[in-house]
Design a protein around this motif. Structure first.
Motif, mmCIF file in Angstrom:
data_model
loop_
_atom_site.group_PDB
_atom_site.id
_atom_site.type_symbol
_atom_site.label_atom_id
_atom_site.label_comp_id
_atom_site.label_asym_id
_atom_site.label_seq_id
_atom_site.Cartn_x
_atom_site.Cartn_y
_atom_site.Cartn_z
ATOM 1 N N ALA A 53 -58.201 -86.234 41.244
ATOM 2 C CA ALA A 53 -56.935 -86.539 41.911
ATOM 3 C C ALA A 53 -55.770 -85.954 41.122
ATOM 4 O O ALA A 53 -55.901 -85.628 39.943
ATOM 5 C CB ALA A 53 -56.768 -88.052 42.045
ATOM 6 N N LEU A 54 -54.643 -85.846 41.816
ATOM 7 C CA LEU A 54 -53.382 -85.464 41.185
ATOM 8 C C LEU A 54 -52.462 -86.673 41.196
ATOM 9 O O LEU A 54 -52.476 -87.468 42.131
ATOM 10 C CB LEU A 54 -52.708 -84.323 41.946
ATOM 11 N N ARG A 55 -51.648 -86.811 40.169
ATOM 12 C CA ARG A 55 -50.638 -87.876 40.112
ATOM 13 C C ARG A 55 -49.263 -87.232 40.118
ATOM 14 O O ARG A 55 -49.012 -86.276 39.398
ATOM 15 C CB ARG A 55 -50.789 -88.709 38.852
ATOM 16 N N ILE A 56 -48.370 -87.785 40.914
ATOM 17 C CA ILE A 56 -46.987 -87.302 40.972
ATOM 18 C C ILE A 56 -46.100 -88.352 40.325
ATOM 19 O O ILE A 56 -46.132 -89.528 40.685
ATOM 20 C CB ILE A 56 -46.541 -87.045 42.420
ATOM 21 N N TYR A 57 -45.302 -87.918 39.352
ATOM 22 C CA TYR A 57 -44.386 -88.800 38.640
ATOM 23 C C TYR A 57 -42.950 -88.420 38.999
ATOM 24 O O TYR A 57 -42.418 -87.439 38.498
ATOM 25 C CB TYR A 57 -44.590 -88.680 37.130
ATOM 26 N N PRO A 58 -42.300 -89.187 39.898
ATOM 27 C CA PRO A 58 -40.896 -88.913 40.229
ATOM 28 C C PRO A 58 -39.974 -89.634 39.257
ATOM 29 O O PRO A 58 -40.407 -90.499 38.495
ATOM 30 C CB PRO A 58 -40.763 -89.505 41.636
ATOM 31 N N THR A 59 -38.711 -89.309 39.314
ATOM 32 C CA THR A 59 -37.740 -90.036 38.510
ATOM 33 C C THR A 59 -37.493 -91.407 39.124
ATOM 34 O O THR A 59 -37.684 -91.595 40.328
ATOM 35 C CB THR A 59 -36.409 -89.273 38.398
ATOM 36 N N THR A 60 -37.097 -92.354 38.310
ATOM 37 C CA THR A 60 -36.759 -93.688 38.816
ATOM 38 C C THR A 60 -35.250 -93.913 38.794
ATOM 39 O O THR A 60 -34.782 -95.006 39.112
ATOM 40 C CB THR A 60 -37.451 -94.771 37.967
ATOM 41 N N ILE A 61 -34.501 -92.890 38.429
ATOM 42 C CA ILE A 61 -33.041 -92.997 38.346
ATOM 43 C C ILE A 61 -32.448 -92.724 39.730
ATOM 44 O O ILE A 61 -32.730 -91.701 40.349
ATOM 45 C CB ILE A 61 -32.476 -92.005 37.312
ATOM 46 N N VAL A 62 -31.627 -93.632 40.218
ATOM 47 C CA VAL A 62 -31.037 -93.528 41.547
ATOM 48 C C VAL A 62 -29.928 -92.477 41.542
ATOM 49 O O VAL A 62 -29.175 -92.348 40.574
ATOM 50 C CB VAL A 62 -30.471 -94.901 41.980
ATOM 51 N N THR A 63 -29.838 -91.705 42.632
ATOM 52 C CA THR A 63 -28.750 -90.738 42.800
ATOM 53 C C THR A 63 -28.208 -90.827 44.217
ATOM 54 O O THR A 63 -28.939 -91.173 45.147
ATOM 55 C CB THR A 63 -29.207 -89.296 42.516
ATOM 56 N N LYS A 64 -26.913 -90.537 44.372
ATOM 57 C CA LYS A 64 -26.300 -90.489 45.701
ATOM 58 C C LYS A 64 -26.350 -89.081 46.281
ATOM 59 O O LYS A 64 -26.081 -88.879 47.446
ATOM 60 C CB LYS A 64 -24.856 -90.966 45.629
ATOM 61 N N ARG A 65 -26.670 -88.103 45.453
ATOM 62 C CA ARG A 65 -26.720 -86.709 45.904
ATOM 63 C C ARG A 65 -28.040 -86.432 46.606
ATOM 64 O O ARG A 65 -29.096 -86.716 46.082
ATOM 65 C CB ARG A 65 -26.565 -85.773 44.729
ATOM 66 N N ARG A 66 -27.968 -85.842 47.792
ATOM 67 C CA ARG A 66 -29.165 -85.508 48.549
ATOM 68 C C ARG A 66 -29.041 -84.093 49.106
ATOM 69 O O ARG A 66 -28.011 -83.738 49.680
ATOM 70 C CB ARG A 66 -29.361 -86.463 49.726
ATOM 71 N N GLY B 144 -37.509 -83.858 47.428
ATOM 72 C CA GLY B 144 -36.276 -83.653 48.150
ATOM 73 C C GLY B 144 -35.006 -84.293 47.674
ATOM 74 O O GLY B 144 -34.158 -84.611 48.478
ATOM 75 N N ASP B 145 -34.817 -84.506 46.390
ATOM 76 C CA ASP B 145 -33.504 -84.961 45.952
ATOM 77 C C ASP B 145 -32.975 -84.112 44.801
ATOM 78 O O ASP B 145 -32.170 -84.573 44.024
ATOM 79 C CB ASP B 145 -33.532 -86.445 45.569
ATOM 80 N N TRP B 146 -33.412 -82.874 44.700
ATOM 81 C CA TRP B 146 -33.019 -81.864 43.734
ATOM 82 C C TRP B 146 -33.528 -82.103 42.325
ATOM 83 O O TRP B 146 -33.346 -81.284 41.442
ATOM 84 C CB TRP B 146 -31.499 -81.620 43.700
#
Length: 102
Positions: free
Chosen positions: A45-58, A30-32
């Motif tokens: 199992a499944l592994r989910i790798y999200p970004t670690t870069i912070v964004t202000k856009r939601r 949910g952050d595009w």
């Protein structure tokens, strides 16, 4: 396989021996920005790798968009092409699916 920033995907395997694709690449949290989903080598199992870069856009997940959702399904089943959204991602992003801000 390893990801930027030294993130290791040790213990995971790709699909399609000839193309070595991940299980899924899609915006599910949910952050595009898209997350990478990989299966563990033992298929337990499944592994989910999200970004670690912070964004202000939601915004809501791109998976709320029917065009994007159909493209994700197509890319995971056949074409391996990046999915597209059904709206312009720019300064006037939709706040909620099907609604606009005033």
């Amino acid at each position: 396989m390893s990801l930027p920033g030294g993130v290791s995907t040790a213990g995971t395997s790709s699909n399609n021996g000839t193309k070595s694709t991940l299980t899924l690449t899609a915006d599910m949290l949910g952050d595009w920005r898209e997350e990478l989903v990989a299966r563990e080598t033992a298929n337990t199992a499944l592994r989910i790798y999200p970004t670690t870069i912070v964004t202000k856009r939601r915004i809501y997940t791109l998976m709320h968009d029917p065009t994007y959702r159909a493209q994700v399904i197509l890319s995971s089943q056949a074409t391996n092409q990046p999915p597209h959204v059904g709206f312009h991602i720019g300064t006037a992003w939709p706040i909620r699916p099907g609604l606009t801000s005033s």
